[in-house]
Design a protein around this motif. Sequence first.
Motif, short mmCIF file in Angstrom:
data_model
loop_
_atom_site.label_atom_id
_atom_site.label_comp_id
_atom_site.label_asym_id
_atom_site.label_seq_id
_atom_site.Cartn_x
_atom_site.Cartn_y
_atom_site.Cartn_z
N ALA A 133 0.84 -1.10 -0.17
CA ALA A 133 0.14 -0.12 0.00
C ALA A 133 1.05 1.19 -0.21
N ALA A 143 4.49 3.61 0.21
CA ALA A 143 5.83 3.95 1.43
C ALA A 143 4.95 3.90 2.79
N ILE A 202 3.51 5.80 5.39
CA ILE A 202 3.18 7.20 5.50
C ILE A 202 3.44 7.63 7.01
N GLY A 209 4.47 3.64 -3.62
CA GLY A 209 5.77 3.06 -3.74
C GLY A 209 5.29 1.44 -4.04
N GLU A 245 5.03 1.38 -7.85
CA GLU A 245 6.55 1.49 -8.23
C GLU A 245 7.40 0.47 -8.09
C1 HXC Z 1 1.32 3.42 6.59
C2 HXC Z 1 -0.61 2.01 6.12
C3 HXC Z 1 -0.31 2.34 4.78
C4 HXC Z 1 0.83 3.33 4.47
C5 HXC Z 1 -2.27 1.17 5.13
N1 HXC Z 1 -1.50 1.42 6.23
N2 HXC Z 1 -1.44 1.80 4.15
N3 HXC Z 1 0.29 2.59 7.09
N4 HXC Z 1 1.64 3.64 5.28
N5 HXC Z 1 1.10 3.77 2.99
C6 HXC Z 1 -2.16 0.84 7.48
C7 HXC Z 1 -3.23 1.59 7.92
O1 HXC Z 1 -2.87 2.90 8.72
C8 HXC Z 1 -3.92 0.62 8.72
O2 HXC Z 1 -3.42 0.66 10.20
C9 HXC Z 1 -3.96 -0.65 8.05
O3 HXC Z 1 -2.81 -0.29 7.34
C10 HXC Z 1 -4.98 -0.98 7.53
O4 HXC Z 1 -5.33 0.07 6.58
P1 HXC Z 1 -6.88 0.76 6.51
O5 HXC Z 1 -6.63 2.24 5.89
O6 HXC Z 1 -7.42 0.52 7.93
O7 HXC Z 1 -7.66 -0.10 5.31
P2 HXC Z 1 -8.65 -0.03 4.32
O8 HXC Z 1 -9.86 0.98 4.83
O9 HXC Z 1 -9.11 -1.43 3.64
O10 HXC Z 1 -7.97 1.10 3.35
C11 HXC Z 1 -6.85 0.48 2.52
C12 HXC Z 1 -5.97 1.65 1.70
C13 HXC Z 1 -5.55 2.50 2.73
C14 HXC Z 1 -7.17 2.08 0.46
C15 HXC Z 1 -5.07 0.98 0.93
O11 HXC Z 1 -4.98 1.99 3.73
C16 HXC Z 1 -4.82 3.65 2.08
O12 HXC Z 1 -5.28 4.55 1.31
N6 HXC Z 1 -3.41 3.53 2.26
C17 HXC Z 1 -2.69 4.89 1.68
C18 HXC Z 1 -2.21 4.41 0.49
C19 HXC Z 1 -1.32 5.52 0.05
O13 HXC Z 1 -1.47 6.66 0.03
N7 HXC Z 1 -0.03 5.04 -0.36
C20 HXC Z 1 0.82 5.77 -1.12
C21 HXC Z 1 1.97 6.45 0.00
S1 HXC Z 1 3.00 7.64 -0.47
P3 HXC Z 1 -4.08 0.48 11.60
O14 HXC Z 1 -2.90 0.29 12.44
O15 HXC Z 1 -4.83 1.70 11.48
O16 HXC Z 1 -4.80 -0.65 11.59
C22 HXC Z 1 4.21 6.64 -1.32
C23 HXC Z 1 5.27 7.50 -1.67
C24 HXC Z 1 6.20 6.48 -2.64
O17 HXC Z 1 4.23 5.37 -1.47
C25 HXC Z 1 7.47 7.28 -2.82
C26 HXC Z 1 8.30 6.28 -3.44
C27 HXC Z 1 8.53 4.88 -2.72
#
Ligand code: HXC
Length: 271
Positions: free
Chosen positions: A64, A66, A68, A109, A112
């Motif tokens: 999901a 990097a 955050i 990420g 990626e």
């Molecule tokens: C940290 C994360 C996470 C993330 C999910 N979790 N994605 N923790 N970083 N990227 C954690 C949540 O905090 C939560 O922890 C648990 O995983 C379950 O997630 P939920 O949100 O409760 O699940 P759901 O409602 O099913 O939603 C799933 C989801 C959502 C749509 C994937 O989690 C989401 O939008 N995640 C973020 C996605 C995102 O923006 N990714 C890009 C990151 S930036 P708890 O402890 O609360 O249970 C990036 C930059 C890359 O990647 C740069 C290059 C590497």
Amino acid sequence: ANYAHVLVSRPQPAVALVQLNRPKALNALSAAHFKDITDALVEADADDSVGAMVLTGSDKAFAAGADILEMKDKTFADAFTNNFLANWEIITKLRKPLIAAVSGYALGGGCELALMCDIILASPTARFSQPEISIGVIPGGGGSQRLTRIVGKSRAMELCLTGRMFDAYEAERWGVVSRVVDGADGAKKEGGTESISPVVKEAVDMAATIASKGRVAAIACKEVINASFEMPLTEGLRYERRLFQSLFATHDQKEGMAAFAEKRKPNFTNS
Ligand code: HXC
């Protein structure tokens, strides 16, 4: 070696399977998690008994993105001084073919990471996106570059500027993934405590096929295709021809062509 955040197995003698294993965070890529992924892949890449590798996550999430929570308080000075994310390049330096088997979320990420692999297979549940814009940043692991080369400018702009998800079938139409593996022929194969999803099974079978070819040719093949993204056409064609010619120095070329002439299976020795 054992890793805290990845599982490494050998589903076939010449295939290493590396599975992201941080399920509670949907395989969010913390620094420690990412280090385990690269260490496990580098170890498999260096192992003479491995011919190809598969990288996968869980049914719910390939990754999901990097982590955050880990990066939210990072300062510019820290990110810049420590060259945040530069170590992601390690994966693009692996020499043996690497197949991503993606189910569920491959976001930021995670998308990626899949794009750094040589081949991507997706299950129908796969969901990709570059959602960084929604948290105040932009792709940082190659999303704006690798994705753009595959899907073109308009789609890359749309995807990176809106952050919207695209599904397995859009990804297939656009050439982001080789194909969607639907589990039509027998959902999950259960074997004791082990279960392997159709997309992972397909990726492992594909890796085994690749591993059955001559190793020198397989590495050369990966290298010239990757060179096509870096070189002008004339240089790329010259590079391909030179590597092609050099393969006539290998035993596997002699064996492969002799086997054809003698109407038998080749016995490659990776030499
Ligand atoms: C940290 C994360 C996470 C993330 C999910 N979790 N994605 N923790 N970083 N990227 C954690 C949540 O905090 C939560 O922890 C648990 O995983 C379950 O997630 P939920 O949100 O409760 O699940 P759901 O409602 O099913 O939603 C799933 C989801 C959502 C749509 C994937 O989690 C989401 O939008 N995640 C973020 C996605 C995102 O923006 N990714 C890009 C990151 S930036 P708890 O402890 O609360 O249970 C990036 C930059 C890359 O990647 C740069 C290059 C590497």
